[in-house]
Design an enzyme around this catalytic site. Structure first.
Site, PDB file in Angstrom:
ATOM      1  N   GLN A 150     -14.492   1.837  12.468  1.00 49.02           N
ATOM      2  CA  GLN A 150     -15.154   2.693  13.474  1.00 49.02           C
ATOM      3  C   GLN A 150     -15.706   1.867  14.626  1.00 49.02           C
ATOM      4  O   GLN A 150     -15.847   2.369  15.739  1.00 49.02           O
ATOM      5  CB  GLN A 150     -16.312   3.489  12.833  1.00 49.02           C
ATOM      6  CG  GLN A 150     -15.899   4.581  11.877  1.00 49.02           C
ATOM      7  CD  GLN A 150     -15.878   4.092  10.455  1.00 49.02           C
ATOM      8  OE1 GLN A 150     -15.655   2.913  10.191  1.00 49.02           O
ATOM      9  NE2 GLN A 150     -16.092   4.978   9.509  1.00 49.02           N
ATOM     10  N   ASP A 167     -27.256   8.022   8.258  1.00 52.55           N
ATOM     11  CA  ASP A 167     -26.671   9.228   7.647  1.00 52.55           C
ATOM     12  C   ASP A 167     -27.697  10.000   6.835  1.00 52.55           C
ATOM     13  O   ASP A 167     -27.556  11.208   6.638  1.00 52.55           O
ATOM     14  CB  ASP A 167     -25.481   8.847   6.767  1.00 52.55           C
ATOM     15  CG  ASP A 167     -24.308   8.444   7.654  1.00 52.55           C
ATOM     16  OD1 ASP A 167     -24.292   7.276   8.094  1.00 52.55           O
ATOM     17  OD2 ASP A 167     -23.470   9.310   7.955  1.00 52.55           O
ATOM     18  N   ASN A 196     -26.673   4.125   5.881  1.00 55.36           N
ATOM     19  CA  ASN A 196     -25.782   4.076   7.044  1.00 55.36           C
ATOM     20  C   ASN A 196     -24.512   3.346   6.617  1.00 55.36           C
ATOM     21  O   ASN A 196     -24.397   2.882   5.467  1.00 55.36           O
ATOM     22  CB  ASN A 196     -26.476   3.375   8.228  1.00 55.36           C
ATOM     23  CG  ASN A 196     -25.694   3.540   9.528  1.00 55.36           C
ATOM     24  OD1 ASN A 196     -25.323   4.664   9.882  1.00 55.36           O
ATOM     25  ND2 ASN A 196     -25.406   2.464  10.222  1.00 55.36           N
ATOM     26  N   LYS A 197     -23.568   3.268   7.521  1.00 61.16           N
ATOM     27  CA  LYS A 197     -22.253   2.680   7.232  1.00 61.16           C
ATOM     28  C   LYS A 197     -22.364   1.364   6.483  1.00 61.16           C
ATOM     29  O   LYS A 197     -23.225   0.527   6.783  1.00 61.16           O
ATOM     30  CB  LYS A 197     -21.512   2.506   8.560  1.00 61.16           C
ATOM     31  CG  LYS A 197     -20.134   1.891   8.496  1.00 61.16           C
ATOM     32  CD  LYS A 197     -19.201   2.607   7.541  1.00 61.16           C
ATOM     33  CE  LYS A 197     -19.060   4.091   7.801  1.00 61.16           C
ATOM     34  NZ  LYS A 197     -18.394   4.813   6.694  1.00 61.16           N
TER      35      LYS A 197
HETATM   36  O1  MRU Z   1     -18.120   7.344   7.790  1.00 65.84           O
HETATM   37  P1  MRU Z   1     -18.664   7.703   9.145  1.00 65.84           P
HETATM   38  O2  MRU Z   1     -17.816   7.189  10.265  1.00 65.84           O
HETATM   39  O3  MRU Z   1     -18.955   9.182   9.268  1.00 65.84           O
HETATM   40  O4  MRU Z   1     -20.060   6.946   9.212  1.00 65.84           O
HETATM   41  C1  MRU Z   1     -20.858   7.121  10.346  1.00 65.84           C
HETATM   42  C2  MRU Z   1     -22.106   6.334  10.357  1.00 65.84           C
HETATM   43  O5  MRU Z   1     -22.440   5.647   9.426  1.00 65.84           O
HETATM   44  C3  MRU Z   1     -22.996   6.519  11.564  1.00 65.84           C
HETATM   45  O6  MRU Z   1     -23.725   5.358  11.835  1.00 65.84           O
HETATM   46  C4  MRU Z   1     -23.984   7.663  11.292  1.00 65.84           C
HETATM   47  O7  MRU Z   1     -23.316   8.797  10.833  1.00 65.84           O
HETATM   48  C5  MRU Z   1     -24.764   8.011  12.520  1.00 65.84           C
HETATM   49  S1  MRU Z   1     -23.767   8.820  13.777  1.00 65.84           S
HETATM   50  C6  MRU Z   1     -24.823   9.160  15.075  1.00 65.84           C
END
Ligand code: MRU
Length: 353
Positions: free
Chosen positions: A199, A240, A250-251
């Protein structure tokens, strides 16, 4: 004025369908996908065609409103039962981002007093649109609040994509960069590529370049060296789900960055709307961590880079303890330090205002 509005919207309500920017195809192809059924919506969320906590919530809300429009029952109780089934189905698409459940709850709450099916159908659509509209202003406010933390010329690190395409607009962690650009503050961002599904390199690098923001891409393993060599002045990430004590999901990779930032004594910030807080849970141990397809690790963009059957561990998120977080930036202000008390106070103040 920046050209951030050149960045396509992640989600659009089209009355008969939902149009999403297909984030799987970026950066090479800017392609949209039309979602017409609840199964399309479920699939788009699971396969990361649409991703990022707020964008997932918005898409699911539109998905629930769209499904409800097609219910043929004339009995309001039956309508509510069918709605609850679709809600549970959409809610099971991804477990970690609490914005999903938050948006779906908001929709069902909005029709609590509805007295007809027609009224309920109309209200659901309006509420979903409202969630998207509010998210844009929320993100702008997060950016505004975060801006005070940085000064001209700062080099700032991020991971994953917490940008415009992960939200209604502006993003959370990336919002201050768009506002800084408008004020000619000249911040520079180092984006970690964010294995396994990239991402950071596919989405954040692309989005920031579209917005005319200075960005340099690094692999995740370059973070420590880059913090030292490039005088990184802060790290900012999205979230998240945030527990009552500030522990933040978070990721995957975020926790490692927080430990590094701590070692280098660099401030580590989380940027998130209030809809990402889960006040039902005391700490991060209670946050469900999604584990995804092992092939995401065995492959890079569909090309195998590991033995076909090698066992894989593929958690999509990790938990950063509140103790490693210098501040959580929300649309209502920044909380620091004593998270349990401050988060409680923040929500209490919001109820009063
Ligand atoms: O797996 P993803 O791409 O949905 O993960 C996204 C994240 O971890 C973002 O940092 C989080 O959702 C915040 S988006 C404003």
């Amino acid at each position: 004025m920046t050209n951030e509005f050149a960045i396509p919207r992640s989600v659009e309500w089209k009355e008969t369908h939902i149009r999403i920017l297909n984030q799987q195809k970026l950066p090479d192809v800017t392609e949209y996908a039309d979602l017409e059924t609840k199964e399309d919506v479920f699939d788009a969320i699971v396969t990361l065609k649409v991703r990022g906590a707020p964008a997932i919530g918005i898409t699911a809300a539109f998905g629930l409103a769209l499904a409800a429009k097609s219910f043929e029952t004339r009995d309001l109780s039956d309508f509510r039962r069918q709605l609850a089934d679709v809600k549970a189905y959409l809610n099971s698409s991804r477990p970690t981002a609490v914005n999903l459940a938050w948006a779906l709850d908001r929709l069902t709450d909005s029709i609590r007093n509805a007295i007809s099916i027609n009224e309920a159908k109309t209200t659901l659509v309006h509420e979903a649109i409202q969630i998207q509209v509010e998210d844009e202003e929320t993100c702008r406010m997060i950016g505004q609040n975060a801006l005070h933390l940085f000064k001209k010329g700062d080099q700032i690190m991020t991971i994953c994509n917490a940008g415009s395409i992960a939200t209604s607009r502006y993003g959370t962690a990336l919002a201050p960069f768009y506002l800084a650009k408008q004020k000619d503050l000249g911040l520079h961002i180092y984006a970690c590529e964010t294995r396994p599904v990239l991402q950071g390199s596919r989405l954040t690098a692309w989005e920031l370049m579209q917005g005319g923001i200075d960005v340099t891409l690094i692999t995740d393993s370059m973070a420590a060296h880059t913090m030292k060599e490039k005088q990184i002045s802060a790290v900012i990430v999205g979230a998240d789900r945030i527990a009552k004590n500030g522990d933040t999901a978070n990721k995957i990779g975020t926790y490692g960055l927080a430990i590094l930032a701590n070692a280098f004594q660099i401030p580590f910030f989380v940027a998130a709307p209030l809809s990402t807080f889960d006040l039902q849970i005391e700490n991060g141990d209670q946050i469900p961590i999604e584990e995804r397809d092992p092939d995401e690790v065995r492959q890079i963009s569909g090309i195998r880079t590991a033995p076909e059957d090698v066992p894989v561990f593929n958690p999509a998120f990790d938990i950063t303890p509140g103790s490693l977080i210098s501040g959580i930036i929300t649309e209502k202000g920044i909380v620091t330090g004593s998270y349990t008390e401050e988060i409680e106070q923040l929500f209490a103040d919001c109820q009063l205002s």
